[in-house]
Structures are given as structure tokens and as C-alpha cells.
Write a protein that holds these residues in place. Structure first.
Motif: not given
Length: 614
Positions: A237, A241, A81
Motif C-alpha cells: 500500500e 501510494t 494522498r
């Protein structure tokens, strides 16, 4: 030269020529070379297959399983991430991953450092749409360079310390290698990040193989999913990602576009667009459709077209043998990308018509096809030869896929990230490294214990072990090691070392230092770096004594050179590890490896003269 020495020199020349030619598979070339060596009596018959028991071969296999454990547990997700970005320039990405790899290699085995970072680097390459080899080779070289910094960073340093203790009276300290090794590692990392990656061969077949297919998939929302009760903007989100696009959802057979999507409820299907890895990451992030018993035991078959639901019967499926059912329960949840063969049972039929889930335990998530798809749903769409399917479920084993006539291209785990599993995975690996560093067990045994624990805890299901190992590379290495051992036993390496002493005796000590470092690099590219250091270390001290100069200068120089195996995939285990994932040929390594070795010499020789003056 003896007759055996002549034969082995000739055999090595033929093997290396065939490997560089690249027309025959490297494992077949190695096997042929070993059989010729046995036929001529150069390798005893009882030692012909001793390479399969060599720790180097075992480590190459085990670290690939360790990488799978970190992927399955979700430990890599915590790092990717922050580390993985499809917008970061290639040079900056290499500097970041290579710097981390070099730092890790200074304190842990450099093979283990590469095993940790290799899956992250491959994922970054797929997201950025570039061949993984472009960054894998710089990463492998960076982890090799980092090992030069400390005593425990690489085996040649440990051997050099032992040779110094035996011949000069005292060993090297933990950080005696740091001034020269650190400078070499920093210069090498700068080279591979700024220039070296541009020299990696880039073939059209590599690009095609690594370019991800884009799917329009439908993924179920089960009870307990973190997506329940959220609106499209609330999951942006996670979508960003994972690099997927949320197109809308399907509720009770009706397609609702994104702008009209209500709050997500259990039983809905989210319509997504993205690559197989991206969709797998999104499934994992929101705990969506998981292939396993909780889904397969549903009362209603979701693969049927709207309005034609079918109750599942309680009978066991005929085409699933009992033993295979047991094996499938051991499989970790995953998403499989597979291409449809021309003779496939699926051609001209839909997933709903084939009843894939009740008959085979497979759910079709999406279809990728050149051209335009019809407006039918995923499960109603007719499948054509050449389509790439996104599949999940307990039936994604190789035997079932072969029965259906599809060829798996990639597999991605969608097991949820559990802090406990992450802690256990990292803890077991850290314990293995600590045990090896303290000398309680060898590195090979320590990693084998960690792998056994991963299997016992289900972090890596036993059946996945064989899928992770690059068997042609393992076989090649196992066949070449007995030939290398025979080359050392008949005095081939010693003969080369003695020649260097003769040729450099009348020249400047700096020329002699450069010559023995070049010879050591050359040997290390085709032989094990441990064996290379054992032979050239004493020769370096002997040469320094004959020239009446500081032995440490020459011994340190040889230790640096023995670690610089950048020209071939057999010179270092890290080079071997990236051969399969990077799609490399035997002859690809020298393109970046040769200039890197020049950089190492250009930096190390002046640094040796400053830190360890003659």
C-alpha cells in the motif's frame, strides 16, 4: 500630453516589447528599463530601489517559504494522498484543485491559496508525467477568480467599497460581490478546466525538464522503521501510494529477490525502482534511511562493497570546514537528484571507491542512466558523465555537490510526518490569516511572522529560505514597480481614463460599461490592481453620473475588471509565482488569459445588468 508622459508611454512600450520578445532575461529587461527611467529623471534616484521594500515583492518571496513549510512538516502529504493521482484526467484535476483554490480565495488572500495548492499541483504533474505549467496556470487563474466573490477576497473589492462609501455614502457588504463575482468565477473555472489548459504553451524543453528519472535505489532500514517485521505484501500500500516498485532486499551483502524476501529487519536494504520524488515519499512513509546524525554516526561504513567493511575513525573530516558542519546540522533531511558533469571527480569511479559517506557525508541511493546498467550493486557501479544520481545525507549542500562536480536538479524532503508539526504549521498559518483578516496586522506582516516562527521551530531551516525564492522574478517585480508608480504620478493612467470618458460619452451606457471594463483589464495587466482600481473607480462613478445611470453597475464592473490580470506575469502576484515553477515565458500568459478575459466580459456584463440594473 506632457513630455514626461510621452517618455513613460514610450518606455513602457519598449519594456513590454522586449519582455514579449523573450530573448533577454526578464529581470535584466526590467533593470534596464528602471535605469533608463532614472537617467531621464522619470524615477527619482532615492526611489529607484524602493520596489524591494514593496509588500508585493515581499509577499512573493514569503509565500514560497510558506509552501516549503507545509511540505517539510508533512501537511501536504495528508492532502496529496487524496488529491494527487496520476490516473485522473487533466480536466478533472484542474476542476478539483481550481475549485478548492477559488473557494479558499474567497475567504483568504488568493496568494496564500495558491501557495497552499501549488506544491500539490506540481507533485501531481510529476506523477502524471506532464509539464506542471499545464495545470499551474489554470490553478493560478482560478485563485484569482475566486477572490471576486467576497469583499475581502481581493484588494480591488475593498478599494471599491471604500470609494463607494466616500462618493455614495455607504460601503459594500461582505457578500454584495457574490452574485456577479460567483457567476464569473464559476464560468472562468469551467473554461480553464475544459478548454483553457489546452491553450497553455507546451514546449519540448518543459517536458524533458519535468519528466522524472527512474532509479533503481537501495535504501537502508534503520532501527525504529515501521517496515521492520513486515513482508513485501505488507508494504504494497505504501509502495503504491508513493508510486515505487519494491524489487527485493539486500541482507549481509546478498541480494534477495522480492519472491524470496523474508520479513524485513533492521540493517537490511530495500531495493526500489521509481522517480526521486516517489522514492523520497516511500522513505518518508516508512521512516527509512534518513540523512542525519543517526546514520552518519554508524560504526560500519555501508558504502563499501560486501566483505570490505571499514571502521570509521573518530577524526573530523578535513574537507568539511567547521562553519559548514554547523550549517549542515540545520539542513532538513532530503533526497537530491543530481546530474554528473563531464569533469566530475566521480566519473569512472564507484561510490564505494570514493568513500562518499565518510569523506563527504553523502549516501548514494541510486543511479539512472540511458541504456543498461551492469548487475553490480549501486555502490559498486562505476559512474559515468551524464548519469543522474540519487543522493542523500548531510553533505548534499550546494558547495559539496559543486566540489564533486554534480549539478542538483531537484530536492525532496524526507522528513517524517509528525501530527504535532502538521498542527503547528497549519495553526501558525491560520493564525496569520486570522490576524490579517481582523485587521490586527497587514497580510505581509502576518505571513512574515509565520515564516519567522517556521524558522525558529526548525520547520524550514534558515539556509533553505534562499533556495526556495525565485530571485529573478523577485528582482523583475521590484524593478518594474517604481516605473509603474512614476507612470501614475505623471498622470498617465488618469490620461487614459479621461480618454475613455470622452470616447464613450455619446454611446449606449452598455458600450461605455464594456469600454471602461476593457480599459481597466488592460491597465491591470501591466500595473498593480490596487493602483488600477484607485484610478478607474472614481472615473467609473463619474462616467455613470454623466450618463445618468446606476453608479453601482459601473463600480462593480470596474472591480471585476481590475481583478482580471491574466495577460502578463506582472499583472498579479499569482501569475508571478507560477512563472518559475511552470517554466513560463513572459509571452505565454495571453494564450489562455485573453480568451478567459473575453469569457469574463461575456458573463459579467449581463450579470451586472441583472443584479445592478442601469
Amino acid at each position: 500630453m506632457t513630455f514626461d508622459q510621452i517618455l513613460l508611454f514610450a518606455l513602457f512600450g519598449v519594456i513590454l516589447s522586449m519582455l514579449l520578445w523573450g530573448r533577454l532575461r526578464y529581470d535584466l529587461v526590467a533593470a534596464g528599463g528602471l535605469l533608463v527611467a532614472v537617467a531621464f529623471g522619470l524615477v527619482p534616484q532615492e526611489k529607484a530601489f524602493s520596489g524591494f521594500a514593496d509588500p508585493a515583492v515581499v509577499i512573493v518571496a514569503l509565500v514560497l517559504v510558506v509552501s516549503r513549510a507545509f511540505e517539510n512538516s508533512g501537511a501536504l502529504t495528508l492532502v496529496t494522498r487524496r488529491l494527487v493521482s496520476d490516473h485522473r484526467p487533466t480536466s478533472r484535476h484542474i476542476a478539483m484543485t481550481g475549485g478548492i483554490g477559488a473557494a479558499l480565495s474567497a475567504i483568504i488572500n488568493n496568494v496564500a491559496a495558491l501557495a497552499l495548492l501549488m506544491p500539490i499541483d506540481v507533485e501531481a504533474a510529476r506523477k502524471a508525467g506532464r509539464p506542471p505549467g499545464v495545470t499551474l496556470m489554470p490553478l493560478a487563474f482560478a485563485t484569482i477568480l475566486g477572490g471576486m466573490v467576497t469583499l475581502i477576497g481581493t484588494p480591488p473589492n475593498i478599494i471599491a467599497s471604500g470609494i463607494r462609501e466616500r462618493l455614495l455614502g455607504s460601503p459594500y457588504g461582505m457578500f454584495d460581490f457574490a452574485p456577479v463575482g460567483g457567476a464569473v468565477a464559476a464560468a472562468g473555472l469551467a473554461f480553464v478546466a475544459l478548454v483553457g489548459w489546452r491553450l497553455v504553451p507546451h514546449r519540448a524543453d518543459q517536458s524533458a525538464a519535468t519528466k522524472p528519472s527512474s532509479f533503481e535505489a537501495e535504501v537502508s532500514v534503520p532501527e525504529g522503521s515501521t517496515a521492520i517485521g513486515r513482508h513485501p505484501t505488507d508494504i504494497d500500500e505504501e509502495a503504491r501510494t508513493a508510486d515505487v516498485i519494491v524489487l527485493g532486499l539486500v541482507r549481509e551483502g546478498r541480494k534477495l529477490p522480492r519472491m524470496r524476501m523474508p520479513a524485513i529487519a533492521a540493517g537490511d536494504k530495500l531495493r526500489l525502482k521509481g522517480s526521486s520524488d516517489a522514492i523520497a515519499a516511500f522513505i518518508k512513509a516508512l521512516d527509512l534511511q534518513q540523512p542525519g546524525d543517526r546514520q552518519e554516526g554508524a560504526d560500519v561504513e555501508a558504502d563499501q562493497p560486501a566483505g570490505r567493511t571499514r571502521r570509521r575513525s573518530g577524526r573530523k573530516e578535513d574537507n568539511k570546514p567547521e562553519g559548514e558542519e554547523e550549517e549542515q546540522r540545520d539542513k532538513g533531511p532530503e533526497v537530491v537528484e543530481a546530474v554528473v558533469r563531464a569533469d566530475s571527480l566521480l566519473v569512472g569511479r564507484s561510490a564505494g571507491a570514493m568513500r562518499l559517506r565518510p569523506r563527504f557525508g553523502i549516501t548514494l541511493l541510486g543511479i539512472a542512466r540511458a541504456g543498461t546498467l551492469t548487475r553490480r550493486g549501486v555502490h559498486d557501479n562505476y559512474i559515468a558523465a551524464g548519469d543522474v544520481l540519487l543522493l542523500t545525507g548531510r553533505g548534499t549542500d550546494s558547495a559539496t555537490l559543486d566540489l564533486l562536480g554534480v549539478i542538483p536538479l531537484s530536492r525532496a524532503s524526507v522528513a517524517g510526518t509528525s501530527p504535532g508539526r502538521v498542527a503547528i504549521t497549519i495553526g501558525l498559518f491560520a493564525a496569520a490569516i486570522a490576524a490579517a483578516s481582523l485587521g490586527l496586522v497587514s497580510f505581509t506582516i502576518a505571513i512574515a511572522m509565520a515564516v519567522a516562527a517556521y524558522a525558529a521551530l526548525g520547520i524550514v531551516p534558515a539556509r533553505e529560505f534562499y533556495l526556495q525564492i525565485e530571485w529573478p522574478i523577485v528582482v523583475m517585480l521590484a524593478f518594474l514597480l517604481p516605473i509603474g508608480a512614476a507612470f501614475e504620478e505623471v498622470g498617465g493612467t488618469a490620461l487614459i481614463a479621461e480618454g475613455i470618458v470622452t470616447l464613450t460619452r455619446d454611446y449606449s451606457p452598455v458600450v461605455a460599461l464594456l469600454a471602461i471594463m476593457v480599459a481597466t483589464m488592460t491597465l491591470s495587466d501591466v500595473l498593480n490592481n490596487v493602483a488600477t482600481m484607485v484610478i478607474t473607480g472614481p472615473v467609473a462613478i463619474g462616467l455613470a453620473r454623466e450618463l445618468d445611470v446606476n453608479p453601482d453597475t459601473f463600480l462593480m464592473g470596474v472591480a471585476i475588471a481590475a481583478s482580471c490580470a491574466f495577460l502578463t506575469p506582472i499583472g498579479h502576484k499569482n501569475n508571478t509565482l507560477i512563472m518559475g515553477p511552470g517554466g513560463f515565458r513572459f509571452s505565454d500568459y495571453w494564450r489562455m488569459g485573453l480568451p478567459l478575459e473575453v469569457v469574463v466580459l461575456a458573463v459579467s456584463v449581463p450579470m451586472l445588468l441583472v443584479v445592478w440594473p442601469l
